[in-house]
Design a protein around this motif. Structure first.
Motif, PDB file in Angstrom:
ATOM      1  N   VAL A 164     -36.209  65.186  46.980  1.00 58.16           N
ATOM      2  CA  VAL A 164     -35.435  65.018  48.299  1.00 58.16           C
ATOM      3  C   VAL A 164     -34.033  65.943  48.315  1.00 58.16           C
ATOM      4  O   VAL A 164     -33.807  66.658  47.664  1.00 58.16           O
ATOM      5  CB  VAL A 164     -34.327  63.833  47.846  1.00 58.16           C
ATOM      6  CG1 VAL A 164     -33.049  63.662  48.946  1.00 58.16           C
ATOM      7  CG2 VAL A 164     -34.629  62.465  47.366  1.00 58.16           C
ATOM      8  N   LEU A 165     -34.927  66.633  49.587  1.00 56.55           N
ATOM      9  CA  LEU A 165     -34.336  68.047  49.494  1.00 56.55           C
ATOM     10  C   LEU A 165     -32.104  67.198  50.572  1.00 56.55           C
ATOM     11  O   LEU A 165     -32.608  66.687  51.706  1.00 56.55           O
ATOM     12  CB  LEU A 165     -34.698  68.631  51.255  1.00 56.55           C
ATOM     13  CG  LEU A 165     -35.815  69.561  51.081  1.00 56.55           C
ATOM     14  CD1 LEU A 165     -35.751  70.374  52.105  1.00 56.55           C
ATOM     15  CD2 LEU A 165     -35.609  70.059  49.661  1.00 56.55           C
ATOM     16  N   GLY A 166     -31.219  67.491  49.783  1.00 54.11           N
ATOM     17  CA  GLY A 166     -29.920  67.262  50.191  1.00 54.11           C
ATOM     18  C   GLY A 166     -29.202  66.713  49.660  1.00 54.11           C
ATOM     19  O   GLY A 166     -29.850  64.817  49.344  1.00 54.11           O
ATOM     20  N   GLY A 167     -28.149  66.693  48.623  1.00 55.85           N
ATOM     21  CA  GLY A 167     -27.696  65.739  47.495  1.00 55.85           C
ATOM     22  C   GLY A 167     -26.549  65.274  48.095  1.00 55.85           C
ATOM     23  O   GLY A 167     -25.625  64.971  47.534  1.00 55.85           O
ATOM     24  N   GLY A 168     -26.226  64.621  49.341  1.00 56.60           N
ATOM     25  CA  GLY A 168     -25.431  64.240  50.256  1.00 56.60           C
ATOM     26  C   GLY A 168     -25.684  62.507  50.059  1.00 56.60           C
ATOM     27  O   GLY A 168     -26.262  62.138  49.109  1.00 56.60           O
ATOM     28  N   ALA A 169     -24.622  61.800  50.750  1.00 58.64           N
ATOM     29  CA  ALA A 169     -24.599  60.008  51.112  1.00 58.64           C
ATOM     30  C   ALA A 169     -26.454  59.941  51.062  1.00 58.64           C
ATOM     31  O   ALA A 169     -26.528  58.614  49.602  1.00 58.64           O
ATOM     32  CB  ALA A 169     -23.495  59.600  52.151  1.00 58.64           C
ATOM     33  N   ILE A 170     -26.514  59.659  52.151  1.00 56.51           N
ATOM     34  CA  ILE A 170     -28.367  59.290  52.704  1.00 56.51           C
ATOM     35  C   ILE A 170     -29.535  60.002  51.603  1.00 56.51           C
ATOM     36  O   ILE A 170     -29.824  59.404  51.044  1.00 56.51           O
ATOM     37  CB  ILE A 170     -28.660  59.877  53.841  1.00 56.51           C
ATOM     38  CG1 ILE A 170     -27.886  59.646  54.954  1.00 56.51           C
ATOM     39  CG2 ILE A 170     -30.280  59.210  53.868  1.00 56.51           C
ATOM     40  CD1 ILE A 170     -28.609  59.584  55.789  1.00 56.51           C
ATOM     41  N   GLY A 171     -29.470  61.037  50.933  1.00 58.47           N
ATOM     42  CA  GLY A 171     -30.492  62.250  49.906  1.00 58.47           C
ATOM     43  C   GLY A 171     -30.384  61.056  48.236  1.00 58.47           C
ATOM     44  O   GLY A 171     -31.014  60.943  47.645  1.00 58.47           O
ATOM     45  N   LEU A 172     -28.531  60.665  47.870  1.00 57.62           N
ATOM     46  CA  LEU A 172     -28.914  60.266  47.072  1.00 57.62           C
ATOM     47  C   LEU A 172     -28.955  58.851  46.962  1.00 57.62           C
ATOM     48  O   LEU A 172     -29.086  58.366  45.880  1.00 57.62           O
ATOM     49  CB  LEU A 172     -27.324  60.577  46.136  1.00 57.62           C
ATOM     50  CG  LEU A 172     -26.662  62.161  45.784  1.00 57.62           C
ATOM     51  CD1 LEU A 172     -25.276  62.058  44.941  1.00 57.62           C
ATOM     52  CD2 LEU A 172     -28.012  62.565  45.243  1.00 57.62           C
ATOM     53  N   GLU A 173     -28.331  58.267  47.748  1.00 55.77           N
ATOM     54  CA  GLU A 173     -28.616  56.651  47.916  1.00 55.77           C
ATOM     55  C   GLU A 173     -30.138  56.318  47.481  1.00 55.77           C
ATOM     56  O   GLU A 173     -30.336  55.824  46.544  1.00 55.77           O
ATOM     57  CB  GLU A 173     -28.263  55.901  49.219  1.00 55.77           C
ATOM     58  CG  GLU A 173     -26.694  56.251  48.946  1.00 55.77           C
ATOM     59  CD  GLU A 173     -26.332  55.089  50.330  1.00 55.77           C
ATOM     60  OE1 GLU A 173     -24.902  55.228  50.652  1.00 55.77           O
ATOM     61  OE2 GLU A 173     -27.111  55.161  50.968  1.00 55.77           O
ATOM     62  N   MET A 174     -31.057  57.287  48.332  1.00 52.41           N
ATOM     63  CA  MET A 174     -32.403  57.128  48.751  1.00 52.41           C
ATOM     64  C   MET A 174     -32.726  57.071  47.533  1.00 52.41           C
ATOM     65  O   MET A 174     -34.021  56.236  46.529  1.00 52.41           O
ATOM     66  CB  MET A 174     -33.032  57.733  49.378  1.00 52.41           C
ATOM     67  CG  MET A 174     -32.537  57.268  50.981  1.00 52.41           C
ATOM     68  SD  MET A 174     -33.388  55.124  51.396  1.00 52.41           S
ATOM     69  CE  MET A 174     -32.199  54.828  50.847  1.00 52.41           C
ATOM     70  N   ALA A 175     -32.531  58.187  46.988  1.00 50.94           N
ATOM     71  CA  ALA A 175     -32.543  58.589  45.771  1.00 50.94           C
ATOM     72  C   ALA A 175     -32.501  57.912  44.364  1.00 50.94           C
ATOM     73  O   ALA A 175     -33.621  58.044  43.447  1.00 50.94           O
ATOM     74  CB  ALA A 175     -32.313  60.321  44.979  1.00 50.94           C
ATOM     75  N   GLN A 176     -32.313  57.304  44.012  1.00 51.35           N
ATOM     76  CA  GLN A 176     -31.651  56.063  42.937  1.00 51.35           C
ATOM     77  C   GLN A 176     -32.039  54.816  43.021  1.00 51.35           C
ATOM     78  O   GLN A 176     -32.899  54.519  42.232  1.00 51.35           O
ATOM     79  CB  GLN A 176     -29.965  55.713  42.981  1.00 51.35           C
ATOM     80  CG  GLN A 176     -29.876  55.609  41.288  1.00 51.35           C
ATOM     81  CD  GLN A 176     -28.199  55.315  41.661  1.00 51.35           C
ATOM     82  OE1 GLN A 176     -27.722  55.130  42.771  1.00 51.35           O
ATOM     83  NE2 GLN A 176     -27.578  55.143  40.414  1.00 51.35           N
TER      84      GLN A 176
END
Length: 442
Positions: A164-176
Motif C-alpha cells: 500500500v502506497l500511502g498511510g492516510g485514511a484510505i490506505g490504512l483502512e484497506m491495509a487493515q
C-alpha cells in the motif's frame, strides 16, 4: 451528481425548479460505489474476524475463516447493485429532473455544453465534480497493474500480499481490512507518521496496533521505482530496500476534477486546485460549487452540508452560512480515529492559550470491560481564555460515535464548565470524556 450535486439536484427538483443533472459516470459519485459504503463493508467484515480472534482472550478458543468472497458478493449485490446507478437516475427523474449522461463543460455564464448539446440555465449552475485518485509519477508505476480504491473494492479475493502506497485514511483502512482477510500487507508512507493530519499520539497508537496485527509499516520511506514481475510488483524505496506484493494499492491522495472544465469561460483560474467559494457556496455570478472541489475537506458529509447551504441561496432563502468550526471526520480503522476542530498544534499556531486533557480508553470501566481491542484515548484541546473546546480526538472502539458529543461541544462552543456538570451514563465509552476533562483540570 455525486453526493453534493445529487442533494442539490433532488431538493431543487422537489421545489419545482427545472433541474438538469449531468454526470459522465455514476449518479451518487464515489461514496456509494467505490468509497464510503463498499470500503466500510470490507472494514466491517475484517472487524468481525478480529473480534472473533479476540475470543481467545475473553471466553475461549476461536476458529475463524478468512474467505473474502462473501464480502465481495455483498459489496456487489447490496452496496452498489453491481455498479449500476439506474435507481438513482430514476429517483431523480421521478422528482421532475432531467438527467444527461456525459461530461459537462462550462461555456460562459449560466451555460454548459455536454458534447454537442448546449444547456442554458435561467438561475445558475452548480459544480460538484469531485476528485479522482492521484497516481504519483514514480518510474515504472504507469506500466504496473496497480489498484486505486476503486479496483480494491471490486476485488473478488484478497491477494496473497499487498503493498500500500500511502498511510492516510484510505490506505490504512484497506491495509487493515485485507490483512484481516489473510493478505501479507506492507504500508509505505513518505511522511514521518501515519494519518499525518491527526494528533501525534494517533500515529504511535496505530503503529503499535497495526504492527501487532502483522502489518509491516514503513514511514519516512519514498517509493522511487516500481517493477512489474510475473508474480506481482516490486517497489524500490529511497533507502535502497524494496518490498514486493502480488498487488499494489496506490492511496497517495486525491485531486479535484477541474481540468478542462471551462472555468476560464467565467473568469476563474483554469489551473486552480480548487474552486474558491464564499460562505454561501458562490463561486461566481450564477455559479455555485459544492463538495471536494471547494478544497474544504474531501468528505461526503461536507459535500451534503455545503449542498444544503447552496440550496438555500439558490432559492433565495435566509439560512446559516458555512461554518467549519466543528468539522468532524472519522478514519474507520480498528480502533476508529475521530477528530473535530483543531489539533493541539493548530491551536497553538493560532495563538490560543491551549490546555489539553487526555484519558486512555483502557482506563475507563467500559474500556476495561471491553478487554482485547480496547486500544484508544480521548484527547481534548481547549482555549483556556474562553473556556471552550476548540478540538478533540476520540480513538477507540466506536471512536467515531463517541466523537458526536464532542462535535456538538466544539460546534456550539459550549463552556467546558457545562461539560463538567453533565451526567455521563455508566458504564459507557463516552464516559471517558469525563476522565479527559479531569485531566484537563489537573
Amino acid at each position: 451528481m455525486g453526493p453534493g450535486g445529487e442533494e442539490v439536484a433532488e431538493r431543487l427538483a422537489e421545489k419545482g425548479l427545472s433541474v438538469v443533472g449531468i454526470d459522465s459516470h455514476l449518479v451518487g459519485g464515489e461514496c456509494p460505489y467505490y468509497g464510503c459504503v463498499p470500503s466500510k463493508m470490507m472494514v466491517r467484515g475484517g472487524d468481525l474476524l478480529a473480534e472473533a480472534r479476540r475470543v481467545d482472550g475473553m471466553a475461549g478458543h476461536a476458529t475463524v475463516a478468512t474467505d473474502f468472497a462473501p464480502v465481495a458478493r455483498r459489496i456487489r449485490s447490496e452496496a452498489t447493485d453491481d455498479w449500476d446507478d439506474r435507481a438513482a437516475v430514476e429517483r431523480f427523474e421521478k422528482l421532475g429532473g432531467t438527467f444527461v449522461r456525459g461530461r459537462g463543460v462550462l461555456d460562459g455564464p449560466r451555460r454548459v455544453r455536454v458534447g454537442d448539446r448546449g444547456i442554458t440555465a435561467r438561475r445558475g449552475v452548480v459544480l460538484g465534480t469531485g476528485t479522482s485518485p492521484v497516481v504519483p509519477p514514480i518510474p515504472g508505476l504507469a506500466d504496473a497493474p496497480y489498484w486505486t480504491n476503486r479496483e480494491a473494492v471490486q476485488a473478488e479475493r484478497a491477494p496473497h500480499s499487498l503493498v500500500v502506497l500511502g498511510g492516510g485514511a484510505i490506505g490504512l483502512e484497506m491495509a487493515q481490512a485485507f490483512r484481516r482477510f489473510g493478505s501479507a500487507v506492507t504500508v509505505v508512507e513518505a511522511l514521518d507518521r501515519l494519518l499525518s493530519p491527526e494528533e501525534p499520539e494517533v500515529d504511535a497508537l496505530l503503529r503499535r496496533v497495526l504492527g501487532d496485527e502483522g502489518i509491516d509499516i514503513r514511514v519516512r520511506a519514498r517509493a522511487v521505482h516500481v517493477t512489474t514481475r510475473p508474480d506481482g510488483v516490486e517497489v524500490t524505496l529511497d533507502d535502497g530496500s524494496s518490498v514486493r506484493g502480488e498487488r499494489l494499492l496506490v492511496a497517495t491522495g486525491r485531486r479535484a476534477n477541474l481540468r478542462d472544465l471551462g472555468l476560464t469561460s467565467l473568469g476563474l483560474d483554469g489551473d486552480a486546485r480548487s474552486v474558491p467559494v464564499d460562505d454561501r457556496m458562490r463561486a461566481a455570478d450564477g455559479l455555485w460549487a459544492v463538495g471536494d472541489i471547494t478544497g474544504v475537506a474531501a468528505f461526503t458529509h461536507v459535500a451534503v452540508y455545503q449542498a444544503r447551504i447552496a440550496i438555500n441561496d439558490i432559492l433565495g432563502r435566509d439560512g446559516p452560512t458555512a461554518d467549519y468550526t466543528g468539522l468532524p471526520w472519522v478514519t474507520f480503522t480498528d480502533p476508529e480515529v475521530g477528530r473535530v476542530g483543531m489539533s493541539e498544534r493548530q491551536a497553538r499556531e493560532a495563538g490560543l492559550a491551549v490546555r489539553t486533557g487526555m484519558a486512555p480508553v483502557s482506563a475507563s470501566t467500559r474500556g476495561w470491560i471491553h478487554g482485547p481491542g480496547n486500544a484508544g484515548f480521548i484527547k481534548l484541546v481547549a482555549d483556556a481564555d474562553r473556556d471552550v473546546l476548540v478540538g478533540a480526538t476520540s480513538v477507540g472502539p466506536y471512536g467515531g460515535e463517541v466523537l458526536a458529543m464532542l462535535v456538538l461541544a466544539v460546534h456550539a462552543r459550549l463552556p467546558v464548565a457545562a461539560l463538567r456538570t453533565m451526567i455521563y451514563a455508566y458504564p459507557t465509552f463516552h464516559r471517558g470524556v469525563l476522565d479527559a476533562l479531569a485531566d484537563l483540570d489537573s
